[in-house]
Design a protein around this motif. Structure first.
Motif, PDB file in Angstrom:
ATOM      1  N   ALA A 284       1.385   7.241  -6.243  1.00  0.00           N
ATOM      2  CA  ALA A 284       0.507   8.032  -6.593  1.00  0.00           C
ATOM      3  C   ALA A 284       0.632   9.670  -6.341  1.00  0.00           C
ATOM      4  O   ALA A 284      -0.098  10.383  -7.389  1.00  0.00           O
ATOM      5  CB  ALA A 284      -0.855   7.289  -6.339  1.00  0.00           C
ATOM      6  N   THR A 285       1.125   9.859  -5.085  1.00  0.00           N
ATOM      7  CA  THR A 285       1.233  10.848  -4.899  1.00  0.00           C
ATOM      8  C   THR A 285       2.748  11.377  -5.885  1.00  0.00           C
ATOM      9  O   THR A 285       2.766  12.839  -6.539  1.00  0.00           O
ATOM     10  CB  THR A 285       1.843  10.818  -3.870  1.00  0.00           C
ATOM     11  N   GLN A 286       3.238  10.978  -6.247  1.00  0.00           N
ATOM     12  CA  GLN A 286       5.161  10.875  -7.499  1.00  0.00           C
ATOM     13  C   GLN A 286       4.399  10.086  -8.521  1.00  0.00           C
ATOM     14  O   GLN A 286       5.338   9.084  -8.828  1.00  0.00           O
ATOM     15  CB  GLN A 286       6.178  11.651  -6.797  1.00  0.00           C
TER      16      GLN A 286
ATOM     17  N   ALA B  64       0.986  -1.443  -0.003  1.00  0.00           N
ATOM     18  CA  ALA B  64      -0.177   0.038   0.036  1.00  0.00           C
ATOM     19  C   ALA B  64       0.701   1.284  -0.408  1.00  0.00           C
ATOM     20  O   ALA B  64       0.733   2.200  -0.558  1.00  0.00           O
ATOM     21  CB  ALA B  64      -0.565   0.170   1.048  1.00  0.00           C
ATOM     22  N   ALA B  65       1.977   1.468   0.730  1.00  0.00           N
ATOM     23  CA  ALA B  65       2.725   2.177   0.959  1.00  0.00           C
ATOM     24  C   ALA B  65       3.702   2.731  -0.497  1.00  0.00           C
ATOM     25  O   ALA B  65       3.556   3.527  -1.105  1.00  0.00           O
ATOM     26  CB  ALA B  65       3.770   2.270   1.854  1.00  0.00           C
ATOM     27  N   ARG B  66       3.542   1.645  -0.923  1.00  0.00           N
ATOM     28  CA  ARG B  66       4.185   2.026  -2.829  1.00  0.00           C
ATOM     29  C   ARG B  66       3.209   2.246  -3.390  1.00  0.00           C
ATOM     30  O   ARG B  66       3.193   3.379  -4.284  1.00  0.00           O
ATOM     31  CB  ARG B  66       5.078   0.892  -3.307  1.00  0.00           C
ATOM     32  N   LEU B  67       2.490   2.196  -3.442  1.00  0.00           N
ATOM     33  CA  LEU B  67       0.610   2.693  -4.022  1.00  0.00           C
ATOM     34  C   LEU B  67       0.616   3.818  -3.756  1.00  0.00           C
ATOM     35  O   LEU B  67       0.324   4.969  -4.876  1.00  0.00           O
ATOM     36  CB  LEU B  67      -0.695   1.101  -4.403  1.00  0.00           C
ATOM     37  N   VAL B  68       0.886   4.342  -2.843  1.00  0.00           N
ATOM     38  CA  VAL B  68       0.473   5.842  -2.414  1.00  0.00           C
ATOM     39  C   VAL B  68       1.192   7.092  -3.012  1.00  0.00           C
ATOM     40  O   VAL B  68       1.270   7.839  -2.962  1.00  0.00           O
ATOM     41  CB  VAL B  68       0.501   5.860  -0.506  1.00  0.00           C
ATOM     42  N   VAL B  69       3.086   6.543  -2.948  1.00  0.00           N
ATOM     43  CA  VAL B  69       3.501   7.077  -3.260  1.00  0.00           C
ATOM     44  C   VAL B  69       4.126   7.313  -4.823  1.00  0.00           C
ATOM     45  O   VAL B  69       3.910   7.928  -4.742  1.00  0.00           O
ATOM     46  CB  VAL B  69       5.125   6.694  -2.671  1.00  0.00           C
TER      47      VAL B  69
ATOM     48  N   ARG C 220      11.226  10.228  -8.805  1.00  0.00           N
ATOM     49  CA  ARG C 220      11.080   8.906  -7.161  1.00  0.00           C
ATOM     50  C   ARG C 220      12.141   8.606  -6.613  1.00  0.00           C
ATOM     51  O   ARG C 220      13.033   8.825  -6.330  1.00  0.00           O
ATOM     52  CB  ARG C 220      10.321   7.893  -7.563  1.00  0.00           C
ATOM     53  N   GLY C 221      13.034   8.396  -8.411  1.00  0.00           N
ATOM     54  CA  GLY C 221      14.602   7.620  -8.597  1.00  0.00           C
ATOM     55  C   GLY C 221      15.637   8.837  -7.838  1.00  0.00           C
ATOM     56  O   GLY C 221      15.998   8.940  -6.991  1.00  0.00           O
ATOM     57  N   ARG C 222      15.171  10.175  -7.734  1.00  0.00           N
ATOM     58  CA  ARG C 222      16.139  11.589  -7.622  1.00  0.00           C
ATOM     59  C   ARG C 222      15.954  12.099  -6.545  1.00  0.00           C
ATOM     60  O   ARG C 222      16.626  11.863  -5.716  1.00  0.00           O
ATOM     61  CB  ARG C 222      16.212  12.816  -8.329  1.00  0.00           C
TER      62      ARG C 222
END
Length: 55
Positions: A9-11, A2-7, A17-19
């Motif tokens: 969706a946010t970015q 869920a955390a990955r999906l939220v991140v 995200r990589g930077r």
């Protein structure tokens, strides 16, 4: 998961995200903050599920 999906969706920009990842990957406060967001997310879902069961 869920955390990955939220991140994501946010970015949604993979390059951004990589930077940004090195800035938070080694920062305990950032990782704890993410864990808190996920905990609130799960608590919200659980509360919503209980609400609909009672209706």
């Amino acid at each position: 998961m869920a955390a990955r999906l939220v991140v994501k969706a946010t970015q949604p920009d993979d390059a951004a995200r990589g930077r940004l990842r090195p800035e938070y990957a080694e920062n305990a406060d950032s990782l704890i903050a993410v864990a808190q967001v996920v905990a609130v997310e799960f608590a919200t879902i659980a509360a919503a599920n209980d609400y609909w069961r009672e209706a």
